[in-house]
Design an enzyme around this catalytic site. Structure first.
Site, PDB file in Angstrom:
ATOM      1  N   LYS B 205      -0.484  11.875  16.401  1.00 54.72           N
ATOM      2  CA  LYS B 205      -0.599  10.639  17.173  1.00 54.72           C
ATOM      3  C   LYS B 205      -0.022   9.573  16.076  1.00 54.72           C
ATOM      4  O   LYS B 205      -0.842   9.372  15.319  1.00 54.72           O
ATOM      5  CB  LYS B 205      -1.998  10.563  17.602  1.00 54.72           C
ATOM      6  N   GLU B 279      -8.832   9.363   5.202  1.00 58.19           N
ATOM      7  CA  GLU B 279      -8.276   8.556   4.171  1.00 58.19           C
ATOM      8  C   GLU B 279      -8.243   7.019   4.625  1.00 58.19           C
ATOM      9  O   GLU B 279      -7.604   6.831   5.530  1.00 58.19           O
ATOM     10  CB  GLU B 279      -6.662   9.080   3.902  1.00 58.19           C
ATOM     11  N   CYS B 313      -3.432   0.626   1.816  1.00 62.58           N
ATOM     12  CA  CYS B 313      -4.774   1.170   1.368  1.00 62.58           C
ATOM     13  C   CYS B 313      -5.368   1.034  -0.004  1.00 62.58           C
ATOM     14  O   CYS B 313      -6.325   0.544  -0.162  1.00 62.58           O
ATOM     15  CB  CYS B 313      -5.227   2.302   2.233  1.00 62.58           C
ATOM     16  N   GLU B 410     -11.139  -5.822   3.175  1.00 66.25           N
ATOM     17  CA  GLU B 410     -10.055  -5.285   3.130  1.00 66.25           C
ATOM     18  C   GLU B 410      -9.126  -6.280   4.045  1.00 66.25           C
ATOM     19  O   GLU B 410      -9.245  -6.322   5.227  1.00 66.25           O
ATOM     20  CB  GLU B 410      -9.800  -3.753   3.616  1.00 66.25           C
TER      21      GLU B 410
END
Lengths: 281, 504
Positions: B205, B279, B313, B410
């Protein structure tokens, strides 16, 4: 007239000490025929939190020891169990009267600890390596302990199951908070007495006896526990552990894909760290 | 080779440069042609080796974030479509992909690697159009890495019994993989290559804002003759992803994305026997000691936070500079920032491209506002931005404290929070003061200090005197709330295999 024996009080093992539960509770340990043979401490939420705090405080220095040193300490644990061989056999026999099976359980437990002790200074060589990257870099991956690990000990194999899971967690430098077998708590408490006299630093192993259904949610939700070995959990408890794990992305190991002895159980409670550095003049 | 000039003329010419009046150069863009890409009006789902119309009947637009123009319409997979994709993957697994000799599986994967190399320019341009990243990066980083990942894992397919001593690897079955929009095709490669090499089949996906390269990849697998159903693509948004993750016939879930969504997935998988790797997000510490090679470190820091608009990330988003060089370092960083070229991602000189989506741009704006409100000092160079599209000027914050949101959360954008430290112990303490633990950086000339720091920083990847380096042979993944499992290298295989005999 025969002598009246002196019975042992079965207490918790937290931060190298043997407190009773702060809640003041205890519960009866039964033998195979359902008779009360002892009362053991019934740990509370606060006891569990204290145990995690001690495990956290002890973790960095336990991990900082050399593998050689951790290996010797684990080996010393095996020596001390051997020394109390008959004590452990009789405690296993409380719930499983077959003497031959009980002896086998204790010998297996000792040999398993020795087996894991030997991994302490070798494991990283199996699970780590240099990575041949396409560029002028030194690049190496090596395992590090995950941190504080909660262990829901196997319910039936109260000694061998416990030391197998515990050794795999400790050998890489994790510290542990153990919820002992609820119906067979006595070997775990005696193991704690061995650990306390085996050069295992206070806080590295903490052992709680009590009701697993009561303690597991507190362990699963605790924000300072990094991983949980759910080997001894029921399917419903496993689900509860997995749901609690979400709060801080705990690693959950469900059961023994690899049996009692495997470096891959050690691996399950490690984090691989990869370090890059350029090569050049 | 050019004839050697004498030292004297060289010195003289350098002097002339210095003395000459400053020339105002007019910037001329160097735009990559998009002729190489043909984008269809509409894309269907890729299930069982062919493109199929969605049973849901729904389509959604995917836009070029640099122009806000719709590039194409893409099918939105509903639960029935996900069901069909999982069934196709299950059938392909049972029909032989899982039992095929590794050497044969390897050849399919090698073919795919080669075909990616052959269509690499086309895929790079498409990646830039759909996602907004500079063509310089999609061309020189993403695509070469994509091909390299397939090449690397292809070679493992017939060598798995040598990967882990005493471990007899078997495939898990059907892998459901959900990937993000920051490196669309590279994240596909990180997930698909090891899954196929180990004998699993895949339902992928892709992110809803960047589905196009995955669909071209699907075409490549068909052209490579990969057996139908081994690889399937279901496009859509979060609901489609949740349908993949929650499907009862999926054996393995692999997710890359935010910690927030990662936790939802971990919770969705709770109570099942599905294997999971995550992750997730990061807030990496980048630590600069006073003995570091300063100019190299500046380049490392710039690359660390502005690479891919900071949509990374493992971006080095918290900078810790040793106090005695803090001011000098910040001055140099500001000067370097002024030379960054922000704008058209297709311009080969562009350093910072478009923000991937309006939604992400909003998130960056909110956090930057919070930084200003909480009292940090903001610096942004003068920048001309295009009239349309989603843009954010490279931003520095100084005077940041550990408790500020811009030091804790973040941002996933081109925003750097700068703090200082005095001692190595303080640097470690501050670097680890985060629930994340994906990556970290350290710059110092002292070898023993590099290793001392690397030992103590709680992060899955530590870059020492470098930053943001990736390689198929190098494991990648986080500590703590940055997730678990490693992708890349030998370790990356372990996500997709079980020990023969398996679980009781």
């Amino acid at each position: 007239m025969s002598r009246v024996d002196v019975r042992k009080t079965y207490k918790l093992y937290i931060g190298g000490e043997f407190p009773r539960s702060e809640s003041g509770r205890s519960y009866p340990a039964l033998d195979a025929r359902g008779r009360v043979v002892a009362r053991v401490a019934q740990a509370s939420r606060k006891d569990l939190r204290d145990a995690v705090r001690h495990a956290r405080n002890a973790q960095a220095s336990w991990a900082a020891r050399s593998g050689y040193n951790r290996g010797q300490i684990l080996y010393r644990v095996a020596e001390m169990i051997e020394d109390r061989f008959e004590t452990f056999v009789s405690q296993v026999q409380v719930t499983d009267p077959d003497r031959r099976r009980a002896r086998r359980e204790v010998t297996e437990a000792i040999d398993t600890i020795v087996w894991y002790a030997g991994w302490a200074d070798k494991f990283a060589q199996i699970y780590g390596n240099l990575n041949p990257v396409a560029g002028p870099f030194f690049n190496i991956s090596a395992p590090e302990p995950t941190g504080v690990v909660g262990i829901v000990a196997p319910q039936d194999s109260a000694l061998l199951g416990l030391v197998s899971r515990l050794s795999a967690v400790l050998v890489s430098g994790n510290t542990a908070v153990v919820i002992a077998s609820e119906s067979r708590p006595m070997p775990a408490v005696t193991l704690a007495e061995v650990l306390a006299t085996s050069d295992v630093p206070p806080g590295v192993v903490n052992i709680l006896t009590g009701h697993t259904d009561e303690l597991i949610p507190w362990l699963a939700d605790h924000m300072d526990v990094n991983a949980i070995d759910a080997a001894g959990a029921t399917p419903e408890q496993r689900r509860r552990i997995q749901e609690g794990a979400v709060h801080n992305v705990k690693r959950v190991v469900l059961d023994g894909e690899f049996g009692d002895r495997s470096p891959y159980v050690i691996a399950a409670f490690t984090e691989t760290k990869t370090v890059w550095h350029p090569k050049g003049l | 080779m050019e004839p050697q000039t004498t030292e004297n003329t060289e010195v003289a010419s350098r002097k002339a440069d210095v003395l000459a009046p400053r020339i105002e150069w007019e910037y001329v863009p160097s735009r990559e042609s998009t002729d190489i890409v043909e984008i269809a009006d509409r894309y269907d789902l890729f299930i069982g080796g062919e493109f199929r119309k969605p049973k849901s009947g729904k389509y959604f637009p995917t836009v070029d974030p640099a122009t806000e123009e719709t590039l194409a319409e893409v099918a939105e997979a509903g639960p029935d479509d996900v069901d069909a994709a999982v069934a196709a993957a299950r059938a392909a697994f049972e029909d032989g992909w899982g039992r095929m000799p590794g050497s044969e599986r390897a050849k399919y994967i090698f073919r795919i690697a080669r075909m990616i190399q052959e269509r690499s320019r086309e895929l790079a341009v498409l990646e830039t159009l759909d996602g907004g990243k500079p063509i310089k990066e999609s061309r020189d980083v993403d695509l070469p890495q994509v091909a390299a990942n397939f090449f690397y894992y292809a070679g493992w397919a017939d060598k798995l019994e040598y990967a882990f001593p005493g471990f007899r690897p078997e495939p898990l079955g059907v892998a459901g993989q959900v990937i993000p929009w920051n490196f669309p095709l590279l994240m596909l490669a990180w997930k698909v290559a090891p899954a196929l090499a180990t004998g699993n089949t895949v339902v992928l996906k892709p992110a809803e804002t960047t589905p196009l390269t995955a669909l071209v990849f699907a075409e490549i697998t068909a052209e490579a003759g990969l057996p139908p159903g081994v690889f399937n693509v279901v496009t859509g948004a979060g609901e489609t992803g949740a349908a993949v993750v929650g499907h009862p016939d999926v054996d393995k879930v692999a997710f890359t994305g935010s910690t927030e969504v990662g936790k939802l997935i971990q919770s969705q998988v709770a109570g099942t026997r599905k294997r999971l790797t995550l992750e997730l997000g990061g807030k990496a510490a980048h630590v600069i000691f006073d003995d570091a090679p300063i100019d190299q470190a500046i380049e490392g820091v710039v690359n660390g936070i502005f690479f891919n608009q900071g949509h990374v990330c493992c971006a080095g988003s918290r900078l810790f500079v040793q106090e005695n060089i803090h001011d000098l370092f910040v001055d140099k960083l500001k000067a370097r920032l002024a030379t960054l070229r922000v704008g058209d991602p297709l311009d080969k000189n562009t350093d910072v491209g478009a923000i991937n989506s309006r939604q992400q741009l909003e998130k960056i704006r909110q956090l930057v506002e919070a930084g200003v409100e909480e009292g940090a000092e903001i610096y942004q160079p003068q920048c001309e931005l295009p009239d349309r599209g989603y843009w954010f000027v490279p931003t520095l914050f100084t005077g940041v404290s550990q408790s500020h949101r811009i030091a804790q959360e973040e941002i996933f954008g081109p925003v750097l929070s700068i703090m200082s430290f005095r001692t190595p112990a303080e640097a470690v303490e501050k670097a680890n003061n985060t629930p994340y633990g994906l990556s970290a950086g350290v710059w110092t000339s002292k070898g023993s200090r590099i290793l001392w720091m690397a030992d103590r920083m709680k992060a899955g990847v530590v870059w020492a005197n470098t930053y943001n380096k990736f390689d198929p042979a190098s494991p990648f993944g986080g500590y703590k709330e940055s997730g678990f499992g490693r992708e890349g290298g030998r370790h990356g295989l372990l996500n997709y295999v079980k020990h023969a005999g398996g679980r009781p």
